[in-house]
Design a protein around this motif. Sequence first.
Motif, PDB file in Angstrom:
ATOM      1  N   LEU A   1     -32.147  39.966  96.879  1.00  0.00           N
ATOM      2  CA  LEU A   1     -32.927  38.820  97.367  1.00  0.00           C
ATOM      3  C   LEU A   1     -34.393  38.947  96.978  1.00  0.00           C
ATOM      4  CD1 LEU A   1     -31.325  38.353 100.902  1.00  0.00           C
ATOM      5  CD2 LEU A   1     -31.193  36.735  98.986  1.00  0.00           C
ATOM      6  N   ILE A   2     -34.910  40.170  97.055  1.00  0.00           N
ATOM      7  CA  ILE A   2     -36.299  40.407  96.630  1.00  0.00           C
ATOM      8  C   ILE A   2     -36.434  40.136  95.133  1.00  0.00           C
ATOM      9  CG2 ILE A   2     -38.093  42.171  96.329  1.00  0.00           C
ATOM     10  CD1 ILE A   2     -37.026  43.483  98.918  1.00  0.00           C
ATOM     11  N   GLN A   3     -35.445  40.609  94.343  1.00  0.00           N
ATOM     12  CA  GLN A   3     -35.461  40.378  92.900  1.00  0.00           C
ATOM     13  C   GLN A   3     -35.422  38.890  92.577  1.00  0.00           C
ATOM     14  OE1 GLN A   3     -32.066  42.610  91.572  1.00  0.00           O
ATOM     15  NE2 GLN A   3     -32.982  44.594  92.081  1.00  0.00           N
ATOM     16  N   ILE A   4     -34.576  38.145  93.291  1.00  0.00           N
ATOM     17  CA  ILE A   4     -34.481  36.697  93.060  1.00  0.00           C
ATOM     18  C   ILE A   4     -35.789  36.009  93.402  1.00  0.00           C
ATOM     19  CG2 ILE A   4     -33.369  34.566  93.868  1.00  0.00           C
ATOM     20  CD1 ILE A   4     -30.761  36.177  94.116  1.00  0.00           C
ATOM     21  N   PHE A   5     -36.399  36.426  94.522  1.00  0.00           N
ATOM     22  CA  PHE A   5     -37.677  35.837  94.923  1.00  0.00           C
ATOM     23  C   PHE A   5     -38.757  36.098  93.865  1.00  0.00           C
ATOM     24  CE2 PHE A   5     -41.843  36.481  96.968  1.00  0.00           C
ATOM     25  CZ  PHE A   5     -42.050  35.195  97.455  1.00  0.00           C
ATOM     26  N   ILE A   6     -38.849  37.354  93.429  1.00  0.00           N
ATOM     27  CA  ILE A   6     -39.832  37.695  92.386  1.00  0.00           C
ATOM     28  C   ILE A   6     -39.515  36.945  91.101  1.00  0.00           C
ATOM     29  CG2 ILE A   6     -40.772  39.561  90.961  1.00  0.00           C
ATOM     30  CD1 ILE A   6     -40.243  41.462  93.304  1.00  0.00           C
ATOM     31  N   GLY A   7     -38.215  36.794  90.807  1.00  0.00           N
ATOM     32  CA  GLY A   7     -37.802  36.068  89.614  1.00  0.00           C
ATOM     33  C   GLY A   7     -38.251  34.619  89.633  1.00  0.00           C
ATOM     34  N   PHE A   8     -38.083  33.952  90.775  1.00  0.00           N
ATOM     35  CA  PHE A   8     -38.516  32.556  90.893  1.00  0.00           C
ATOM     36  C   PHE A   8     -40.040  32.439  90.814  1.00  0.00           C
ATOM     37  CE2 PHE A   8     -34.299  31.337  92.656  1.00  0.00           C
ATOM     38  CZ  PHE A   8     -34.099  30.206  91.876  1.00  0.00           C
TER      39      PHE A   8
ATOM     40  N   GLU B   1     -37.012  45.508  78.433  1.00  0.00           N
ATOM     41  CA  GLU B   1     -36.635  44.118  78.707  1.00  0.00           C
ATOM     42  C   GLU B   1     -37.741  43.152  78.284  1.00  0.00           C
ATOM     43  OE1 GLU B   1     -33.829  42.770  79.825  1.00  0.00           O
ATOM     44  OE2 GLU B   1     -32.752  44.654  80.030  1.00  0.00           O
ATOM     45  N   MET B   2     -38.999  43.587  78.442  1.00  0.00           N
ATOM     46  CA  MET B   2     -40.127  42.728  78.068  1.00  0.00           C
ATOM     47  C   MET B   2     -40.182  42.481  76.567  1.00  0.00           C
ATOM     48  SD  MET B   2     -43.081  44.308  80.532  1.00  0.00           S
ATOM     49  CE  MET B   2     -44.363  43.382  79.702  1.00  0.00           C
ATOM     50  N   ALA B   3     -39.677  43.446  75.792  1.00  0.00           N
ATOM     51  CA  ALA B   3     -39.697  43.298  74.336  1.00  0.00           C
ATOM     52  C   ALA B   3     -38.835  42.129  73.891  1.00  0.00           C
ATOM     53  CB  ALA B   3     -39.227  44.587  73.673  1.00  0.00           C
TER      54      ALA B   3
ATOM     55  N   LEU C   1     -28.235  36.763  84.909  1.00  0.00           N
ATOM     56  CA  LEU C   1     -28.297  36.156  86.244  1.00  0.00           C
ATOM     57  C   LEU C   1     -27.259  36.716  87.221  1.00  0.00           C
ATOM     58  CD1 LEU C   1     -28.880  32.387  85.319  1.00  0.00           C
ATOM     59  CD2 LEU C   1     -30.600  34.047  86.040  1.00  0.00           C
ATOM     60  N   LEU C   2     -26.099  37.166  86.737  1.00  0.00           N
ATOM     61  CA  LEU C   2     -25.059  37.679  87.635  1.00  0.00           C
ATOM     62  C   LEU C   2     -25.187  39.169  87.901  1.00  0.00           C
ATOM     63  CD1 LEU C   2     -21.585  36.015  86.883  1.00  0.00           C
ATOM     64  CD2 LEU C   2     -23.057  35.740  88.869  1.00  0.00           C
ATOM     65  N   SER C   3     -25.500  39.953  86.877  1.00  0.00           N
ATOM     66  CA  SER C   3     -25.590  41.406  87.037  1.00  0.00           C
ATOM     67  C   SER C   3     -26.776  41.798  87.908  1.00  0.00           C
ATOM     68  CB  SER C   3     -25.716  42.090  85.671  1.00  0.00           C
ATOM     69  OG  SER C   3     -24.533  41.984  84.932  1.00  0.00           O
ATOM     70  N   TYR C   4     -26.590  42.883  88.661  1.00  0.00           N
ATOM     71  CA  TYR C   4     -27.675  43.435  89.472  1.00  0.00           C
ATOM     72  C   TYR C   4     -28.650  44.172  88.561  1.00  0.00           C
ATOM     73  CZ  TYR C   4     -30.035  46.141  93.117  1.00  0.00           C
ATOM     74  OH  TYR C   4     -30.972  46.703  93.942  1.00  0.00           O
ATOM     75  N   GLY C   5     -29.924  43.927  88.739  1.00  0.00           N
ATOM     76  CA  GLY C   5     -30.941  44.601  87.937  1.00  0.00           C
ATOM     77  C   GLY C   5     -32.246  43.847  88.008  1.00  0.00           C
ATOM     78  N   GLY C   6     -33.273  44.478  88.548  1.00  0.00           N
ATOM     79  CA  GLY C   6     -34.532  43.792  88.804  1.00  0.00           C
ATOM     80  C   GLY C   6     -35.271  43.337  87.562  1.00  0.00           C
ATOM     81  N   THR C   7     -35.543  44.279  86.641  1.00  0.00           N
ATOM     82  CA  THR C   7     -36.307  43.935  85.444  1.00  0.00           C
ATOM     83  C   THR C   7     -35.578  42.897  84.608  1.00  0.00           C
ATOM     84  OG1 THR C   7     -37.102  46.230  85.402  1.00  0.00           O
ATOM     85  CG2 THR C   7     -37.548  44.873  83.466  1.00  0.00           C
ATOM     86  N   SER C   8     -34.267  43.076  84.453  1.00  0.00           N
ATOM     87  CA  SER C   8     -33.458  42.149  83.660  1.00  0.00           C
ATOM     88  C   SER C   8     -33.521  40.742  84.231  1.00  0.00           C
ATOM     89  CB  SER C   8     -32.010  42.639  83.610  1.00  0.00           C
ATOM     90  OG  SER C   8     -31.185  41.696  82.963  1.00  0.00           O
ATOM     91  N   LEU C   9     -33.349  40.619  85.541  1.00  0.00           N
ATOM     92  CA  LEU C   9     -33.372  39.302  86.190  1.00  0.00           C
ATOM     93  C   LEU C   9     -34.740  38.650  86.066  1.00  0.00           C
ATOM     94  CD1 LEU C   9     -32.073  37.086  87.917  1.00  0.00           C
ATOM     95  CD2 LEU C   9     -32.717  38.399  89.948  1.00  0.00           C
ATOM     96  N   ILE C  10     -35.789  39.407  86.301  1.00  0.00           N
ATOM     97  CA  ILE C  10     -37.147  38.857  86.242  1.00  0.00           C
ATOM     98  C   ILE C  10     -37.476  38.374  84.831  1.00  0.00           C
ATOM     99  CG2 ILE C  10     -39.606  39.460  86.444  1.00  0.00           C
ATOM    100  CD1 ILE C  10     -38.712  41.374  88.747  1.00  0.00           C
ATOM    101  N   VAL C  11     -37.064  39.141  83.820  1.00  0.00           N
ATOM    102  CA  VAL C  11     -37.313  38.741  82.426  1.00  0.00           C
ATOM    103  C   VAL C  11     -36.530  37.472  82.081  1.00  0.00           C
ATOM    104  CG1 VAL C  11     -36.917  39.401  80.017  1.00  0.00           C
ATOM    105  CG2 VAL C  11     -37.977  41.017  81.597  1.00  0.00           C
ATOM    106  N   ILE C  12     -35.279  37.381  82.551  1.00  0.00           N
ATOM    107  CA  ILE C  12     -34.478  36.178  82.302  1.00  0.00           C
ATOM    108  C   ILE C  12     -35.134  34.966  82.945  1.00  0.00           C
ATOM    109  CG2 ILE C  12     -32.287  35.031  82.823  1.00  0.00           C
ATOM    110  CD1 ILE C  12     -30.988  37.838  82.593  1.00  0.00           C
ATOM    111  N   MET C  13     -35.605  35.132  84.179  1.00  0.00           N
ATOM    112  CA  MET C  13     -36.275  34.022  84.874  1.00  0.00           C
ATOM    113  C   MET C  13     -37.572  33.641  84.162  1.00  0.00           C
ATOM    114  SD  MET C  13     -34.275  33.151  87.345  1.00  0.00           S
ATOM    115  CE  MET C  13     -35.190  32.294  88.636  1.00  0.00           C
ATOM    116  N   ALA C  14     -38.279  34.636  83.641  1.00  0.00           N
ATOM    117  CA  ALA C  14     -39.487  34.351  82.852  1.00  0.00           C
ATOM    118  C   ALA C  14     -39.131  33.550  81.603  1.00  0.00           C
ATOM    119  CB  ALA C  14     -40.177  35.656  82.467  1.00  0.00           C
ATOM    120  N   ASN C  15     -37.998  33.899  80.986  1.00  0.00           N
ATOM    121  CA  ASN C  15     -37.537  33.154  79.807  1.00  0.00           C
ATOM    122  C   ASN C  15     -37.276  31.690  80.140  1.00  0.00           C
ATOM    123  OD1 ASN C  15     -37.547  34.903  77.568  1.00  0.00           O
ATOM    124  ND2 ASN C  15     -35.706  35.935  78.278  1.00  0.00           N
ATOM    125  N   PHE C  16     -36.650  31.450  81.284  1.00  0.00           N
ATOM    126  CA  PHE C  16     -36.408  30.060  81.686  1.00  0.00           C
ATOM    127  C   PHE C  16     -37.722  29.337  81.985  1.00  0.00           C
ATOM    128  CE2 PHE C  16     -32.039  31.577  82.827  1.00  0.00           C
ATOM    129  CZ  PHE C  16     -31.371  30.763  81.925  1.00  0.00           C
ATOM    130  N   GLY C  17     -38.684  30.072  82.542  1.00  0.00           N
ATOM    131  CA  GLY C  17     -40.001  29.491  82.751  1.00  0.00           C
ATOM    132  C   GLY C  17     -40.660  29.095  81.437  1.00  0.00           C
TER     133      GLY C  17
END
Length: 367
Positions: A51-58, A115-117, A339-355
């Motif tokens: 939930l924290i990862q999703i919040f940071i991702g958004f 992930e940032m690369a 989006l489905l797999s657990y992983g903070g950096t991966s999720l945040i980078v994916i959300m940044a990509n959508f942004g």
Amino acid sequence: MKKNKINHFLHSILHIDLILLILITLILIISLFITWSSTGIYRHVFIKHKLIQIFIGFVTMFIAVQISPEIYKKYSFLFYWFCIILLIIVEFYGYTTKGAQRWLNIYFTKFQPSEMAKISVPLVIAHIINKIKYPINKKIFFKIIIIILIPTILVAKQPDLGTAILISLSGAIILFLSGLSWKIIINSTIIFIIFLPFGWMFLLHDYQRERMLMLLKSHYDLLGIGYHIFQSKTAISSGGLFGKGWLHGTQSQLNFLPEKHTDFVFAVLAEEFGFISTLSIIFLYLLLIGRSLYLSFQCYHFFNKLIISGITFMLFLSIFINISMVSGLLPIVGIPLPLLSYGGTSLIVIMANFGIIMSMYTHNSKI
């Protein structure tokens, strides 16, 4: 009239594409159920972190979407070299777990710079291509290849073959979409094939070679290198049409399935929710990809179109490779399911990509 005002507010003020936002949210909700099921007795801790990862991702997505494409262009090289510096720091001071040195410890959490690369490489290449006159000459081509190789080699050394492949593909896709000549494509392919045996012998670790050779074998080393894929295929096949039910999967709940909340989350989904549900999540992914491509087609500016298309094709490849990997169609290379797999950096980078995708689309008329 009211609908037009809402659309104007989302598009022009918040710079949000509502359809993309809804699809992302639906997949993230599904991910919460899968995380709860796949994390066993520690599920409360994992769900809290998720939930924290999703919040940071958004939050990251909403920040990324407010940044105009001109800013992304202007600071693309700075961002790229920042990622390279972080990868070098990982090489000397990175946190090691399960034989891989991929993370940096930052206060209360671990952060994976590789992930940032996957963002910085496409941005800097698209910026270079956007500035030059066509066609792309050999000098520019080799400059771009070096830009791709530096982070790819650094990540491959960690070792993280999956992410290294995605970084190299992220740059190659931008090159291909930019209208690279067939002569350069054919020559590059020939050179790649020539150097492939050297990469096989000197760049890959023994376990990575064994995983790739395992695809050619008719039997598995069930207690060794074949354990992961055997358990994954067992979980997928045992799910049937409608699955065994949430929290009732045998391979996942009895801990036969390894890495079940990260790389093999699709196997958990297939076992507990069945074939129909796996088709449903694939359909949601296709809608996500289709909507992103539609936004790309609506862009007037080449840089915007190139970035959206590049990110979208990378999303497709990540989904395709992960599902093929856990199904035994491709070697296991450690690529999470977006989006489905657990992983903070991966999720945040994916959300940044959508942004970034939404920024390229909604700021399109302002450049």
